[in-house]
Design an enzyme around this catalytic site. Sequence first.
Site, PDB file in Angstrom:
ATOM      1  N   ARG A  29       0.660  -1.152   0.048  1.00 26.23           N
ATOM      2  CA  ARG A  29      -0.029   0.076   0.071  1.00 26.23           C
ATOM      3  C   ARG A  29       0.652   1.256  -0.113  1.00 26.23           C
ATOM      4  O   ARG A  29       1.935   1.403   0.607  1.00 26.23           O
ATOM      5  CB  ARG A  29      -0.978   0.133   1.191  1.00 26.23           C
TER       6      ARG A  29
ATOM      7  N   HIS B  76      -0.875  -2.643  -4.297  1.00 29.19           N
ATOM      8  CA  HIS B  76      -0.128  -3.535  -5.511  1.00 29.19           C
ATOM      9  C   HIS B  76      -0.362  -2.649  -6.783  1.00 29.19           C
ATOM     10  O   HIS B  76      -0.456  -3.162  -7.798  1.00 29.19           O
ATOM     11  CB  HIS B  76      -0.953  -4.693  -5.655  1.00 29.19           C
TER      12      HIS B  76
ATOM     13  N   HIS C 252       3.037 -12.920  -5.612  1.00 29.03           N
ATOM     14  CA  HIS C 252       1.902 -13.088  -4.653  1.00 29.03           C
ATOM     15  C   HIS C 252       1.368 -14.467  -4.887  1.00 29.03           C
ATOM     16  O   HIS C 252       0.175 -14.717  -4.685  1.00 29.03           O
ATOM     17  CB  HIS C 252       0.993 -11.968  -5.149  1.00 29.03           C
TER      18      HIS C 252
ATOM     19  N   ASP D 126      -2.294 -10.138   8.209  1.00 22.76           N
ATOM     20  CA  ASP D 126      -2.543  -9.388   6.943  1.00 22.76           C
ATOM     21  C   ASP D 126      -1.247  -8.095   7.152  1.00 22.76           C
ATOM     22  O   ASP D 126      -1.384  -6.951   7.147  1.00 22.76           O
ATOM     23  CB  ASP D 126      -3.581  -8.996   6.289  1.00 22.76           C
TER      24      ASP D 126
ATOM     25  N   GLU E 110       5.118 -12.519   0.837  1.00 19.76           N
ATOM     26  CA  GLU E 110       5.392 -11.556   0.002  1.00 19.76           C
ATOM     27  C   GLU E 110       6.536 -10.632   0.405  1.00 19.76           C
ATOM     28  O   GLU E 110       6.468  -9.861   1.357  1.00 19.76           O
ATOM     29  CB  GLU E 110       4.239 -10.576  -0.332  1.00 19.76           C
TER      30      GLU E 110
HETATM   31  C1  BGC Z   1      -2.636  -7.729   0.988  1.00 24.21           C
HETATM   32  C2  BGC Z   1      -4.122  -8.119   1.083  1.00 24.21           C
HETATM   33  C3  BGC Z   1      -4.919  -8.063  -0.041  1.00 24.21           C
HETATM   34  C4  BGC Z   1      -4.095  -9.239  -0.871  1.00 24.21           C
HETATM   35  C5  BGC Z   1      -4.957  -9.617  -2.295  1.00 24.21           C
HETATM   36  C6  BGC Z   1      -2.067  -8.705   0.332  1.00 24.21           C
HETATM   37  O1  BGC Z   1      -0.622  -8.403  -0.108  1.00 24.21           O
HETATM   38  O2  BGC Z   1      -1.918  -7.410   2.137  1.00 24.21           O
HETATM   39  O3  BGC Z   1      -4.738  -6.991   2.090  1.00 24.21           O
HETATM   40  O4  BGC Z   1      -6.243  -8.678   0.249  1.00 24.21           O
HETATM   41  O5  BGC Z   1      -2.612  -8.994  -1.052  1.00 24.21           O
HETATM   42  O6  BGC Z   1      -4.644  -8.547  -3.169  1.00 24.21           O
END
Ligand code: BGC
Length: 392
Positions: free
Chosen positions: A112, A137, A208, A282, A347
């Site tokens: 983010r 992302h 991812h 998360d 990640e």
């Molecule tokens: C994020 C999540 C998101 C997921 C899918 C992760 O990297 O931290 O909040 O829902 O990616 O995009």
Amino acid sequence: MNSYMKRFVLFAAVALAFVSCAKQAEPTLSGLDPNAFKDRYQGKRVALYTLKNEQGMEVCITNFGGRIVSMMVPDIKGNFLDVVLGFDNIKDYYPENNASDFGAAIGRYANRINQGRFTLDGEEYQLPRNNFGHCLHGGPDGWQYKVYKVVKHNDTMLKLLMDSPDGDSGFPGRVKAYVTYTLTPDNQLQISYEATTNKPTVINMTNHSYFNLAGDPEYHRVSEDFIRMNALAFTPVDATYMPTGEIRNVSRTPMDFTSGEYVGVNINNFADEQIKNGNGFDHNWILNNHRDITEPAVMLYTAQSCILLTVYTDEPGIQIYTGNFLDGSVQGKKGIYYKKHAGICLETQKYPDSPNHPEWPSPVLRPGETYRSNTVYAFSTLDINGEKEAEK
Ligand code: BGC
């Protein structure tokens, strides 16, 4: 050449073309039909590329979003299991059908950026805001939804290129980013990222993949997995998943995995503010391996298959996301609907919102420099059950 010879050469060429087409169309070990991945997206060719090593481990990747589609890894008995979530055809990966990040090579900016805004060298940039008012992302047109160019492919290696124009999703600079996947003889998938720019910019790439080390996303929940993390601190988030700026010690919190713990012990401990804000795990952990790629960052283990995944990286952070938003509405490979906690993402990254935190490791890339980031997903097996038996 006489006409007989000409006919012979023509026949041989047709036969060869036929054989090579037939070879390409063979299903993969993971059961994918490569033909279901052949398409054109935004005028660019997409396909499925297979890597395989001598031990039989297989990784299938599409150049659409640089996505890992399947990973066949041997379990303790030598059976091969597909340990990642994904789709069995290319169309399901397109954002108009599913806004998923399954297996993707995320760019330009994984995780983010607060309000999608940052300032670099006195210049303010506004990015798309696609997640609670923030940019997640790289926004809705991130590289995971674009076609990477295939630069090189052989049995154990795939090299992709994203040539991203100046202003792509609001980011400055024309960026050329290479993602290389290499499958080693000892069952490691190495992912290396390299990028250059013609103007100062920010970059943060990651993979991812959603792992399910039991190879059983229908029934196995990642809460049953055992995780050990080389991390003494994490970045707490507010109710919009945005880091507050604090670096908090993990001790006496549900984030303490320093000596190993089951993922599920606190995953629903919503009395804890951070578990509540993350809707489970998360969060970004601050790795304590000093950016040394030879020192394990995270280990994930599933007793069901005895598969151990060790993550190595030279990045300073890792987002552990326990598939909290999977809600059974998306149907993946083998017709399975992916429910909450069916996969876990590991990640590797710069800390989220780093462009707005000059005190954190910098995501800034300038002309003349090369961004480099490396991650290894190393697979092995560990017979914990056998050891327990022996102890009796
Ligand atoms: C994020 C999540 C998101 C997921 C899918 C992760 O990297 O931290 O909040 O829902 O990616 O995009």
